[in-house]
Design a protein around this motif. Structure first.
Motif, PDB file in Angstrom:
ATOM      1  N   ASN A  39     -17.303  -4.523 -57.817  1.00  0.00           N
ATOM      2  CA  ASN A  39     -17.500  -5.933 -58.301  1.00  0.00           C
ATOM      3  C   ASN A  39     -17.708  -6.002 -59.728  1.00  0.00           C
ATOM      4  O   ASN A  39     -18.235  -6.934 -60.279  1.00  0.00           O
ATOM      5  CB  ASN A  39     -18.606  -6.836 -57.425  1.00  0.00           C
ATOM      6  CG  ASN A  39     -18.757  -8.083 -57.749  1.00  0.00           C
ATOM      7  OD1 ASN A  39     -17.782  -8.975 -57.576  1.00  0.00           O
ATOM      8  ND2 ASN A  39     -19.792  -8.856 -58.066  1.00  0.00           N
ATOM      9  N   ILE A  40     -17.429  -4.917 -60.214  1.00  0.00           N
ATOM     10  CA  ILE A  40     -17.916  -4.899 -61.752  1.00  0.00           C
ATOM     11  C   ILE A  40     -17.303  -5.633 -62.811  1.00  0.00           C
ATOM     12  O   ILE A  40     -17.926  -6.419 -63.771  1.00  0.00           O
ATOM     13  CB  ILE A  40     -17.504  -3.259 -62.215  1.00  0.00           C
ATOM     14  CG1 ILE A  40     -17.893  -3.170 -63.680  1.00  0.00           C
ATOM     15  CG2 ILE A  40     -16.133  -2.973 -62.336  1.00  0.00           C
ATOM     16  CD1 ILE A  40     -17.716  -1.813 -64.549  1.00  0.00           C
ATOM     17  N   TYR A  41     -15.885  -6.129 -62.464  1.00  0.00           N
ATOM     18  CA  TYR A  41     -15.133  -6.861 -63.396  1.00  0.00           C
ATOM     19  C   TYR A  41     -15.661  -8.321 -63.378  1.00  0.00           C
ATOM     20  O   TYR A  41     -16.118  -9.131 -64.341  1.00  0.00           O
ATOM     21  CB  TYR A  41     -13.779  -7.059 -62.992  1.00  0.00           C
ATOM     22  CG  TYR A  41     -13.057  -5.539 -63.285  1.00  0.00           C
ATOM     23  CD1 TYR A  41     -12.978  -5.115 -64.512  1.00  0.00           C
ATOM     24  CD2 TYR A  41     -12.734  -4.855 -62.119  1.00  0.00           C
ATOM     25  CE1 TYR A  41     -12.533  -3.887 -64.765  1.00  0.00           C
ATOM     26  CE2 TYR A  41     -12.205  -3.702 -62.212  1.00  0.00           C
ATOM     27  CZ  TYR A  41     -12.054  -3.082 -63.568  1.00  0.00           C
ATOM     28  OH  TYR A  41     -11.292  -1.858 -63.697  1.00  0.00           O
ATOM     29  N   VAL A 100     -14.725 -21.855 -63.096  1.00  0.00           N
ATOM     30  CA  VAL A 100     -14.233 -21.442 -62.118  1.00  0.00           C
ATOM     31  C   VAL A 100     -14.574 -20.043 -61.864  1.00  0.00           C
ATOM     32  O   VAL A 100     -15.107 -19.397 -60.870  1.00  0.00           O
ATOM     33  CB  VAL A 100     -12.542 -21.594 -61.949  1.00  0.00           C
ATOM     34  CG1 VAL A 100     -11.926 -20.640 -60.448  1.00  0.00           C
ATOM     35  CG2 VAL A 100     -12.182 -22.795 -61.520  1.00  0.00           C
ATOM     36  N   LEU A 101     -14.198 -19.099 -62.871  1.00  0.00           N
ATOM     37  CA  LEU A 101     -14.378 -17.565 -62.937  1.00  0.00           C
ATOM     38  C   LEU A 101     -16.089 -17.551 -62.822  1.00  0.00           C
ATOM     39  O   LEU A 101     -16.502 -16.561 -62.319  1.00  0.00           O
ATOM     40  CB  LEU A 101     -13.806 -17.165 -64.308  1.00  0.00           C
ATOM     41  CG  LEU A 101     -13.876 -15.636 -64.292  1.00  0.00           C
ATOM     42  CD1 LEU A 101     -13.144 -14.840 -63.089  1.00  0.00           C
ATOM     43  CD2 LEU A 101     -13.347 -15.198 -65.646  1.00  0.00           C
ATOM     44  N   PHE A 102     -16.783 -18.449 -63.433  1.00  0.00           N
ATOM     45  CA  PHE A 102     -18.212 -18.213 -63.304  1.00  0.00           C
ATOM     46  C   PHE A 102     -18.710 -18.408 -62.069  1.00  0.00           C
ATOM     47  O   PHE A 102     -19.556 -17.731 -61.419  1.00  0.00           O
ATOM     48  CB  PHE A 102     -18.985 -19.277 -64.566  1.00  0.00           C
ATOM     49  CG  PHE A 102     -20.631 -18.907 -64.399  1.00  0.00           C
ATOM     50  CD1 PHE A 102     -21.062 -18.101 -65.064  1.00  0.00           C
ATOM     51  CD2 PHE A 102     -21.115 -20.061 -63.709  1.00  0.00           C
ATOM     52  CE1 PHE A 102     -22.428 -17.926 -65.108  1.00  0.00           C
ATOM     53  CE2 PHE A 102     -22.575 -19.931 -63.882  1.00  0.00           C
ATOM     54  CZ  PHE A 102     -23.288 -18.664 -64.566  1.00  0.00           C
ATOM     55  N   VAL A 103     -18.268 -19.441 -61.371  1.00  0.00           N
ATOM     56  CA  VAL A 103     -18.913 -19.815 -59.982  1.00  0.00           C
ATOM     57  C   VAL A 103     -18.156 -18.584 -59.215  1.00  0.00           C
ATOM     58  O   VAL A 103     -19.108 -18.277 -58.329  1.00  0.00           O
ATOM     59  CB  VAL A 103     -18.100 -21.070 -59.500  1.00  0.00           C
ATOM     60  CG1 VAL A 103     -18.671 -21.435 -58.071  1.00  0.00           C
ATOM     61  CG2 VAL A 103     -18.660 -22.338 -60.229  1.00  0.00           C
ATOM     62  N   TRP A 104     -17.114 -18.312 -59.186  1.00  0.00           N
ATOM     63  CA  TRP A 104     -16.737 -17.273 -58.394  1.00  0.00           C
ATOM     64  C   TRP A 104     -17.657 -15.868 -58.516  1.00  0.00           C
ATOM     65  O   TRP A 104     -17.740 -15.340 -57.553  1.00  0.00           O
ATOM     66  CB  TRP A 104     -15.075 -17.144 -58.837  1.00  0.00           C
ATOM     67  CG  TRP A 104     -14.223 -15.999 -57.940  1.00  0.00           C
ATOM     68  CD1 TRP A 104     -14.785 -15.464 -56.801  1.00  0.00           C
ATOM     69  CD2 TRP A 104     -13.150 -15.316 -58.376  1.00  0.00           C
ATOM     70  NE1 TRP A 104     -13.928 -14.441 -56.231  1.00  0.00           N
ATOM     71  CE2 TRP A 104     -12.818 -14.343 -57.015  1.00  0.00           C
ATOM     72  CE3 TRP A 104     -12.362 -15.121 -59.291  1.00  0.00           C
ATOM     73  CZ2 TRP A 104     -11.661 -13.682 -57.292  1.00  0.00           C
ATOM     74  CZ3 TRP A 104     -11.215 -14.498 -59.352  1.00  0.00           C
ATOM     75  CH2 TRP A 104     -11.018 -13.807 -58.365  1.00  0.00           C
ATOM     76  N   SER A 105     -17.715 -15.503 -59.773  1.00  0.00           N
ATOM     77  CA  SER A 105     -18.504 -14.231 -60.005  1.00  0.00           C
ATOM     78  C   SER A 105     -20.077 -14.427 -59.510  1.00  0.00           C
ATOM     79  O   SER A 105     -20.623 -13.426 -59.087  1.00  0.00           O
ATOM     80  CB  SER A 105     -18.548 -13.986 -61.573  1.00  0.00           C
ATOM     81  OG  SER A 105     -19.183 -15.209 -62.345  1.00  0.00           O
ATOM     82  N   ALA A 106     -20.662 -15.577 -59.722  1.00  0.00           N
ATOM     83  CA  ALA A 106     -21.736 -16.005 -59.292  1.00  0.00           C
ATOM     84  C   ALA A 106     -21.748 -15.593 -57.684  1.00  0.00           C
ATOM     85  O   ALA A 106     -22.984 -15.154 -57.257  1.00  0.00           O
ATOM     86  CB  ALA A 106     -22.214 -17.357 -59.649  1.00  0.00           C
ATOM     87  N   VAL A 107     -20.984 -16.216 -56.940  1.00  0.00           N
ATOM     88  CA  VAL A 107     -20.974 -16.182 -55.544  1.00  0.00           C
ATOM     89  C   VAL A 107     -20.782 -14.585 -55.363  1.00  0.00           C
ATOM     90  O   VAL A 107     -21.605 -14.235 -54.334  1.00  0.00           O
ATOM     91  CB  VAL A 107     -19.765 -16.769 -54.994  1.00  0.00           C
ATOM     92  CG1 VAL A 107     -19.702 -16.532 -53.377  1.00  0.00           C
ATOM     93  CG2 VAL A 107     -20.214 -18.271 -55.104  1.00  0.00           C
ATOM     94  N   PHE A 108     -20.114 -13.801 -55.771  1.00  0.00           N
ATOM     95  CA  PHE A 108     -19.630 -12.578 -55.383  1.00  0.00           C
ATOM     96  C   PHE A 108     -20.735 -11.570 -55.790  1.00  0.00           C
ATOM     97  O   PHE A 108     -20.903 -10.401 -55.436  1.00  0.00           O
ATOM     98  CB  PHE A 108     -18.391 -12.054 -55.664  1.00  0.00           C
ATOM     99  CG  PHE A 108     -17.171 -12.425 -55.171  1.00  0.00           C
ATOM    100  CD1 PHE A 108     -16.822 -11.517 -54.037  1.00  0.00           C
ATOM    101  CD2 PHE A 108     -16.568 -13.584 -55.193  1.00  0.00           C
ATOM    102  CE1 PHE A 108     -15.767 -11.659 -53.186  1.00  0.00           C
ATOM    103  CE2 PHE A 108     -15.711 -14.071 -54.301  1.00  0.00           C
ATOM    104  CZ  PHE A 108     -15.166 -13.152 -53.158  1.00  0.00           C
TER     105      PHE A 108
END
Length: 636
Positions: free
Chosen positions: A51-53, A192-200
């Motif tokens: 999940n680094i990226y 979108v990317l921030f929400v996605w990264s926050a969830v993961f």
């Protein structure tokens, strides 16, 4: 329409933190990714944090939001500070990986803290070379050079001719116009990317919070045994954790030194002039031939048992199934159930040393080294602290060995050099100040502790191939439910036990003609496809049921008396034989050892000494400070 208009105005603001800090975001993101790839282990199947990226984007975006809130001048200086700190930590982290095959660890930080200026200078002269510059470390310097080139663009722009500056200004105007059109889309992409990264990233953030809020180094270590423990995927997070772990260890070291300063020995009769403690590693009782295992894993110990001089105890458990926790409990005079913590009490080698015994500690695991897991750091920090080591031990080894026979060679060398002595009169108890310790080493009384690597995973690395005795095919009839790979692993484990049997026997041989008593105990048990559990090693985070308790906490434990010792100390030999079926937990071992030495001290209690008629056999044996072993155990 009004909602769409509002979104059209707000979405560009989501992109502002990246736009305002574009160079910072871009280069720090690349730095994080590069460091992850550059510190990828050399082992087969190694892979980077999956999940680094996304998580790196999440972290840097939040940091850029904070930077955007600062005034422009302050923001510029804060970014520069971040550049210096993050690039420096990255270089150190990768340098450590190149030179020591390990990124920043608590042990490495502790070693650095104990290095004086002269040693540091010698280290830098030895390792800072062109070879290092052209190693993996060079990629970070290359990235820094690229960053510096971008940072100089303003200086270059100022040197351009007026015409070129006008052309550049025109291009910038067209870029701003283009940006105005695409800004809402960029903002939407960022949201979108921030929400996605926050969830993961949420799980790792929660795990990191648990890791960085542990109240003791032991609690931190136990957190790392959880299956989904935190992944420290950046040099900065690894350094932060190392600093935190060292701060926790420092607290307990302070408590231990405080307890050591209060150590008092009233008298010492040197009842047993030579006491040898052998601490094994990862030895499940149910794989010992002495305790009914179907393979001949301990033939030498069985032979000594038949002589009557080696007495196995039948009902012994370890308080923990983690080596570091066991060491803390076994070396401390504290027992489970007493008030306070293990570090509030003195360590038993301190009492032996103050009583006049020469104390030797030979370990094949707990020596400070750069490439060391948190588990070894947690178990060894109080042994390797210079002040505490001085208080506990007269002699120590300074090298680790591939196999445990290296400890035998180390012991033999110390004896041949006259550093371990068996002659001389027993001195009166003495203080631990420098003057009183000036003649230390001349006593004939010894406490010698061997700490073996034993059957520590990986099992196939714990014995020489020349000493292979068991093969996978030997288990086809006895363990038909296992596949060939599992039977091979089982054979490696049993071979490691048989090799351990030879090492333990060699230690006993060195004392069988002396007035000596030898105690053997492994730190904890080990699972190797027990029953139908299909599992090897240990389950640290599982609830303790009876199967887990008996396979991972029940341990072999025996006491060997040389013939000379049995003749000279018939009362103690009789007490050992009579105590062999008593219930016992190894956290109380120090009280038995002090009794054997004849040490009278306020920290000694008869109720914890298994050889004493005052021994409290009904003391609850609490495993991992949570579960009463005897309530799990079925009635006979």
């Amino acid at each position: 329409m009004k909602i769409l208009h509002t979104l059209h105005e707000l979405l560009p603001k989501a992109f502002d933190p990246i736009r305002v800090n574009a160079v910072f975001f871009a280069f720090m993101y690349v730095l994080g990714v590069v460091c992850e790839w550059l510190t990828l282990p050399h082992t087969r199947g190694a892979k980077i944090y999956d999940n680094i990226y996304l998580e790196l984007f999440f972290d840097l975006y939040l940091l850029c939001v904070i930077l955007t809130l600062l005034p422009n001048k302050i923001r510029t200086w804060v970014r520069r500070i971040f550049y210096v700190v993050l690039y420096t930590i990255a270089v150190v982290d990768i340098f450590c990986f190149v030179k020591f095959d390990s990124t920043l660890t608590p042990s490495m930080l502790m070693l650095i803290g104990e290095t004086d200026s002269r040693e540091a200078g010698e280290f830098l002269r030895s390792y800072l070379s062109a070879e290092v510059l052209f190693s993996r470390v060079g990629w970070v310097f290359l990235l820094m050079a690229g960053h510096a080139a971008v940072a100089l663009r303003h200086c270059v722009r100022a040197m351009l001719s007026y015409r070129r500056q006008m052309l550049l200004a025109g291009r910038m105007a067209r870029w701003h116009a283009f940006y105005g059109r695409v800004a809402p889309l960029l903002g939407l992409a960022v949201v979108v990317l921030f929400v996605w990264s926050a969830v993961f990233s949420a799980h790792n953030k929660a795990a990191t919070w648990r890791l960085m809020t542990g109240s003791t180094i032991g609690e931190v270590e136990h957190t790392l045994t959880e299956k989904d423990h935190a992944v420290l995927y950046t040099p900065f997070s690894r350094l932060s954790f190392s600093i935190y772990a060292n701060s926790l260890a420092a607290r307990q070291i302070d408590q231990l030194i405080l307890a050591a300063d209060k150590v008092k020995v009233d008298s010492c009769s040197f009842r047993s002039p030579q006491i040898v403690l052998i601490i094994g590693e990862s030895f499940g009782k149910h794989h010992s031939q002495q305790y009914g295992y179907f393979m001949e894993t301990t033939p030498r110990q069985v032979a000594r048992q038949r002589s009557g001089l080696l007495v196995p105890f039948s009902d012994v458990v370890s308080p923990w199934n983690l080596t570091s926790f066991v060491f803390k409990n076994v070396l401390s005079m504290h027992v489970v159930g007493q008030k306070g913590e293990w570090c509030d009490y003195p360590l038993f080698p301190e009492l032996f040393r103050k009583a006049g015994y020469q104390v030797t500690f030979l370990t094949n695991q707990f020596l400070p080294k750069a490439k060391e897991a948190v588990y070894d750091f947690s178990g060894g920090f109080f042994l390797n602290n210079p002040r505490l080591s001085e208080l506990q031990f007269d002699l120590r080894n300074d090298s680790l060995y591939r196999y445990d026979d290296g400890l035998l060679r180390c012991y033999d060398r110390l004896v041949s050099e006259g550093r371990i002595r068996f002659d001389g009169k027993h001195p009166a108890p003495r203080n631990t100040d420098a003057a009183a310790q000036a003649d230390r080493g001349g006593s004939g009384a010894n406490l010698i502790i061997f700490h073996l690597i034993g059957q520590h995973v990986n099992y196939h690395q714990r014995y020489p191939r020349s000493q292979t005795h068991f093969y996978a095919s030997d288990y086809e009839d006895r363990r038909p439910e296992l596949n060939n790979r599992q039977r091979k692993t089982l054979s490696h484990y049993d071979n490691a036990i048989r090799y351990n049997d030879s090492i333990v026997d060699q230690i006993v041989r060195r004392f069988e003609n002396r007035d000596a008593i030898v105690i053997y105990m492994p730190d904890h048990g080990e699972e190797c496809y027990e029953g139908r559990r299909g599992f090897i090693c240990r389950q640290h985070s599982a609830a303790i049921d009876y199967d887990l308790a008996r396979y991972e906490f029940e341990v072999p434990f025996w006491v060997y008396c040389s013939h000379t010792y049995a003749v000279r100390h018939p009362k103690i030999y009789k007490e050992i034989v009579e105590a062999k079926d008593r219930r016992f937990m190894t956290d109380a071992l120090p009280h038995m050892l002090l009794y054997l030495a004849g040490i009278a001290a306020p920290d000694y209690h008869d109720q914890y000494n298994i050889l004493s008629p005052e021994y409290n056999e009904n003391r609850p044996r609490i495993l991992k400070n949570t579960t009463d072993y005897d309530k799990l155990k079925p009635s006979p």
